[in-house]
Design a protein around this motif. Structure first.
Motif, short mmCIF file in Angstrom:
data_model
loop_
_atom_site.label_atom_id
_atom_site.label_comp_id
_atom_site.label_asym_id
_atom_site.label_seq_id
_atom_site.Cartn_x
_atom_site.Cartn_y
_atom_site.Cartn_z
N VAL A 224 9.12 -8.20 11.27
CA VAL A 224 9.84 -9.22 10.50
C VAL A 224 11.09 -8.63 9.88
CG1 VAL A 224 8.70 -8.94 8.25
CG2 VAL A 224 9.49 -11.20 8.97
N GLY A 225 11.03 -7.36 9.48
CA GLY A 225 12.21 -6.72 8.90
C GLY A 225 13.34 -6.60 9.89
N TRP A 226 13.03 -6.09 11.08
CA TRP A 226 14.09 -5.91 12.06
C TRP A 226 14.53 -7.22 12.70
CZ3 TRP A 226 16.95 -2.20 11.16
CH2 TRP A 226 16.46 -0.98 10.72
N PRO B 5 0.83 -1.21 0.00
CA PRO B 5 0.00 0.00 0.00
C PRO B 5 0.86 1.26 0.00
CG PRO B 5 0.02 -1.02 2.18
CD PRO B 5 0.68 -1.99 1.25
N VAL B 6 0.30 2.33 -0.50
CA VAL B 6 1.02 3.61 -0.50
C VAL B 6 1.30 4.05 0.93
CG1 VAL B 6 0.88 6.05 -1.15
CG2 VAL B 6 -0.02 4.29 -2.69
N GLN B 7 0.32 3.87 1.81
CA GLN B 7 0.45 4.24 3.22
C GLN B 7 0.16 3.02 4.08
OE1 GLN B 7 1.35 7.39 4.32
NE2 GLN B 7 1.54 6.43 6.34
N PHE B 8 1.16 2.56 4.82
CA PHE B 8 0.94 1.43 5.71
C PHE B 8 0.14 1.87 6.93
CE2 PHE B 8 4.32 -0.66 3.36
CZ PHE B 8 3.93 -2.00 3.42
N ARG B 9 -0.70 0.99 7.44
CA ARG B 9 -1.45 1.23 8.68
C ARG B 9 -1.40 -0.05 9.50
NH1 ARG B 9 -6.20 -1.52 8.26
NH2 ARG B 9 -6.99 -1.97 6.16
N GLU B 10 -1.85 0.08 10.72
CA GLU B 10 -1.88 -1.08 11.60
C GLU B 10 -3.04 -2.00 11.22
OE1 GLU B 10 0.53 -1.75 13.26
OE2 GLU B 10 1.52 0.17 13.63
N PRO B 11 -2.89 -3.31 11.38
CA PRO B 11 -1.77 -4.01 12.02
C PRO B 11 -0.61 -4.32 11.08
CG PRO B 11 -3.43 -5.61 11.42
CD PRO B 11 -3.97 -4.26 11.00
N TYR B 12 -0.73 -3.93 9.81
CA TYR B 12 0.25 -4.34 8.81
C TYR B 12 1.61 -3.68 9.02
CZ TYR B 12 -4.32 -5.50 7.02
OH TYR B 12 -5.61 -5.97 6.92
N LEU B 13 1.59 -2.43 9.48
CA LEU B 13 2.85 -1.73 9.69
C LEU B 13 3.69 -2.42 10.75
CD1 LEU B 13 4.70 0.68 9.15
CD2 LEU B 13 3.38 1.99 10.84
N ALA B 14 3.07 -2.78 11.87
CA ALA B 14 3.81 -3.44 12.96
C ALA B 14 4.36 -4.80 12.51
CB ALA B 14 2.91 -3.60 14.18
N ARG B 15 3.57 -5.55 11.79
CA ARG B 15 4.03 -6.86 11.31
C ARG B 15 5.22 -6.70 10.36
NH1 ARG B 15 -1.97 -9.12 9.65
NH2 ARG B 15 -2.84 -9.26 11.76
N ASN C 38 18.63 -17.79 8.09
CA ASN C 38 17.70 -18.91 8.03
C ASN C 38 17.17 -19.32 9.40
OD1 ASN C 38 17.81 -19.00 5.28
ND2 ASN C 38 19.38 -20.58 5.19
N ARG C 39 17.56 -18.58 10.42
CA ARG C 39 16.98 -18.82 11.75
C ARG C 39 15.69 -18.02 11.95
NH1 ARG C 39 22.50 -18.39 13.64
NH2 ARG C 39 22.04 -16.37 14.62
N LEU C 40 15.37 -17.19 10.98
CA LEU C 40 14.15 -16.37 11.08
C LEU C 40 12.91 -17.24 10.91
CD1 LEU C 40 12.81 -13.54 11.23
CD2 LEU C 40 12.91 -13.51 8.72
N VAL C 41 12.02 -17.18 11.89
CA VAL C 41 10.73 -17.86 11.82
C VAL C 41 9.66 -16.81 12.10
CG1 VAL C 41 9.27 -19.71 12.72
CG2 VAL C 41 11.77 -20.01 12.63
N PRO C 42 9.06 -16.24 11.07
CA PRO C 42 8.06 -15.19 11.27
C PRO C 42 6.87 -15.68 12.10
CG PRO C 42 8.76 -15.27 8.98
CD PRO C 42 9.28 -16.50 9.64
N GLU C 43 6.36 -14.79 12.93
CA GLU C 43 5.19 -15.13 13.72
C GLU C 43 3.94 -15.13 12.84
OE1 GLU C 43 4.90 -12.37 16.93
OE2 GLU C 43 6.81 -12.99 17.85
N ARG C 44 2.99 -15.98 13.19
CA ARG C 44 1.72 -16.04 12.47
C ARG C 44 0.58 -15.67 13.40
NH1 ARG C 44 3.24 -15.84 7.24
NH2 ARG C 44 4.74 -17.48 6.74
N GLU C 45 -0.39 -15.00 12.85
CA GLU C 45 -1.55 -14.62 13.63
C GLU C 45 -2.37 -15.85 13.99
OE1 GLU C 45 -2.84 -11.40 14.69
OE2 GLU C 45 -0.67 -11.16 14.42
#
Length: 226
Positions: free
Chosen positions: A99-101, A85-95, A209-216
């Motif tokens: 995962v990025g950091w 999206p052009v402008q991120f909003r919650e909850p997508y911004l936090a997710r 490869n140790r990254l395991v993203p959280e799932r809702e």
């Protein structure tokens, strides 16, 4: 494992791998995976996906051109299509931020470390050194339903690979560099460069490869109607 357990294991164990071993993938197995992916559903059986398996010479040319553009600081140009999206909003911004950091934390890349981020981008443009490099496109005049079909093809391919002991990473970054990808792979203008896919065996020692993203949890996105 039972067939049910095998399917569930392939789905649950699949994740984006960002470092691969050099072990080659047998051409016959790759063809089998593509044949399995082609069983994905599509509206009125249109089968709108287009796939390019990038051989060694074409890949060398493509990666050299992409890395040269990155080193020169060249901007990829206008987006081939809008993924986010052009402008991120919650909850997508936090997710997205988490995962990025989480990933950059594993890589030792801190906020403001432009060189570290550039190194990771370069790895991305090299298909994370996976033995198999693929590029997905779709005809430009097709509508959103066909894009959904393409997504199902991609997911089926990823799960098929996982079921056969291979790891993978779908890569949207190539759509950002679509002018270079189009030129080096001779992709006509009437096709949209959608994404790449890296396939191979994961390097289990690689920090990324140790990254395991959280799932809702199911309750977070499901409404049960009486």
């Amino acid at each position: 494992m039972t067939p049910n357990e095998a399917v569930e294991h392939a789905i649950r164990s699949r994740r984006a791998v960002r470092a691969f071993l050099p072990d080659p993938v047998e051409p016959g197995l790759l063809r089998r995976l593509i044949e399995l992916a082609a069983q994905a559903p599509s509206g009125t059986n249109m089968q709108p996906w287009k796939l390019r398996v990038i051989g060694p010479q074409a890949r060398a040319r493509l990666e050299a051109a992409l890395l040269a553009a990155l080193a020169a600081g060249e901007r990829p140009g206008a987006e081939e299509y809008r993924y986010y999206p052009v402008q991120f909003r919650e909850p997508y911004l936090a997710r997205r931020r988490k995962v990025g950091w989480d990933l950059y934390g594993l890589l030792g890349v801190t906020k403001g470390d432009t060189e570290g981020m550039k190194r990771q981008t370069a790895a991305n443009l090299r298909f994370f050194d996976a033995p198999v490099a693929l590029m997905l496109t779709i005809d430009r005049d097709l509508e959103i339903g066909s894009w959904l079909d393409l997504g199902m093809f991609i997911q089926t391919l990823l799960i098929a690979a996982q079921g056969h002991g291979l790891d993978s990473c779908p890569q949207a970054i190539f759509a950002q560099f679509h002018p270079i990808v189009r030129r080096e792979l001779a992709i006509p203008e009437h096709e949209v460069v959608v994404c790449g896919i890296a396939i191979g065996k994961a390097d289990s020692d690689a920090p990324a490869n140790r990254l395991v993203p959280e799932r809702e949890p199911v309750e977070g996105f499901t409404t049960w109607l009486d």
